[in-house]
Design an enzyme around this catalytic site. Structure first.
Site, mmCIF file in Angstrom:
data_model
loop_
_atom_site.group_PDB
_atom_site.id
_atom_site.type_symbol
_atom_site.label_atom_id
_atom_site.label_comp_id
_atom_site.label_asym_id
_atom_site.label_seq_id
_atom_site.Cartn_x
_atom_site.Cartn_y
_atom_site.Cartn_z
ATOM 1 N N GLU A 24 -9.545 -4.100 -6.111
ATOM 2 C CA GLU A 24 -9.147 -2.904 -5.363
ATOM 3 C C GLU A 24 -9.115 -1.626 -6.193
ATOM 4 O O GLU A 24 -8.819 -1.642 -7.389
ATOM 5 C CB GLU A 24 -7.824 -3.117 -4.653
ATOM 6 C CG GLU A 24 -6.655 -3.565 -5.488
ATOM 7 C CD GLU A 24 -5.415 -3.740 -4.621
ATOM 8 O OE1 GLU A 24 -5.071 -2.791 -3.900
ATOM 9 O OE2 GLU A 24 -4.802 -4.819 -4.668
ATOM 10 N N SER A 60 0.828 -1.205 0.000
ATOM 11 C CA SER A 60 0.000 0.000 0.000
ATOM 12 C C SER A 60 0.869 1.265 0.000
ATOM 13 O O SER A 60 1.650 1.466 -0.933
ATOM 14 C CB SER A 60 -0.960 -0.050 1.192
ATOM 15 O OG SER A 60 -2.006 0.872 1.045
ATOM 16 N N HIS A 89 -7.328 -5.587 -1.404
ATOM 17 C CA HIS A 89 -6.137 -4.836 -1.027
ATOM 18 C C HIS A 89 -5.304 -5.605 0.013
ATOM 19 O O HIS A 89 -5.793 -5.956 1.085
ATOM 20 C CB HIS A 89 -6.589 -3.486 -0.453
ATOM 21 C CG HIS A 89 -5.500 -2.504 -0.244
ATOM 22 N ND1 HIS A 89 -4.766 -1.965 -1.277
ATOM 23 C CD2 HIS A 89 -5.023 -1.923 0.897
ATOM 24 C CE1 HIS A 89 -3.897 -1.100 -0.795
ATOM 25 N NE2 HIS A 89 -4.013 -1.071 0.523
#
Length: 299
Positions: free
Chosen positions: A239, A145, A269
């Site tokens: 995502e 991320s 995610h």
């Protein structure tokens, strides 16, 4: 075993990103230890005095002095998270790659906006090469991320500053465009059970502060990617950030970089967090292990 496309609220939900930054920080560590339990045999050792903030993590069977190092940067939207919270994922990465993990911490936005987090990660890498005695050819950068953003931003900073490059780089569900221009941000907002659209915007705004969101060291999608080491970019089909990996991989390949883009169907995610009960989580980690071993050995 979790079934893809059947992500139950007790395992994975937008509760992860709901609320204020303070709310998220308060629940982050216990929630992530529930989502991604720390495997038996994991050893975590805080870095010593004079070192960056963070910890060494090794899975069962990985030596405490293993020379191969995965330099791992956690996610959390630049505003939350810690090496300790992501210790379960660090341990899974250690087991999959056979590497010792250097899991680093960095300052959070909005209190410390860009480039504070990047500066902390750069300092940790330079410490690792200096006082840590590590060889760049034995290091692979990895991040999920926001951490995926930071590892590629680090590569661009290395190129600018003529620092030695690591052997390779792995990104799990990264965000590369703080301007949020990818079509998937809108098209998959209703399909993404991990991130709220409002939270994605709030975290982007918090991190960029007064800076241009298209600054390449904040949004690597806008950078000159030529000369970077091999990249592995993994994202889930469900995502909002899917297009960030797709676009950066295409741009990197056009610049002559050995870039591999993997879209895992039905995944969300950072599905790697659920590896203890998700087959594709284990398979994705195994791919990271193969990629890491191949490039450290090649270097």
């Amino acid at each position: 075993e979790i079934r893809p496309r059947d992500w139950s609220s007790d395992v994975c939900s937008s509760d992860l990103t709901a609320g204020t930054f303070a709310d998220r920080r308060a629940r982050w560590e216990p929630l992530f230890h529930k989502i991604c339990p720390i495997p038996a045999g994991t050893v975590a050792t805080p870095l010593g005095a004079g070192a960056p903030r963070g910890e060494w993590v090794t899975a069962a069977g990985v030596a405490a002095n293993e020379p191969r190092i995965l330099f791992y940067i956690h996610g959390g939207g630049f505003t939350a998270g810690s090496a300790a919270a992501y210790r379960g994922l660090s341990s899974h990465l250690s087991a999959a790659t056979g590497c010792r993990i250097l899991a680093v911490d960095y300052r959070w936005a909005p209190e410390e906006p860009y480039p504070a987090a990047l500066d902390d990660c750069l300092a940790a890498y330079r410490w690792l090469l200096g006082k840590g005695g590590a060889k760049p050819s034995n290091i692979v950068l990895a991040g999920d991320s926001a951490g995926g953003n930071l590892v590629v931003a680090m590569l661009l900073a290395f190129k600018r500053d003529r620092d030695p490059m690591p052997a390779a780089c792995v990104c799990m569900s990264p965000i590369f465009d703080l301007a949020l221009t990818g079509d998937s941000v809108e098209q998959r907002a209703a399909r993404d059970p991990m991130i709220l659209r409002s939270s994605l915007q709030n975290c982007s705004t918090a991190y960029r502060g007064n800076a241009d969101p298209r600054d390449p060291l904040m949004s690597p999608l806008y950078g000159d990617l030529s000369g970077l080491p091999p990249l592995l970019l993994q994202c889930g089909s469900e995502e909002m950030l899917r297009d960030d990996s797709f676009r950066l991989a295409a741009k990197a390949k056009a610049a002559g970089v050995d870039a591999t883009f993997e879209e895992w169907m039905g995944m969300v995610h950072v599905w790697h967090l659920f590896a203890d009960r998700l087959t594709d989580g284990r398979k994705a980690l195994a791919r990271i292990g193969e990629f890491t071993r191949a490039h450290i050995a090649a270097a």
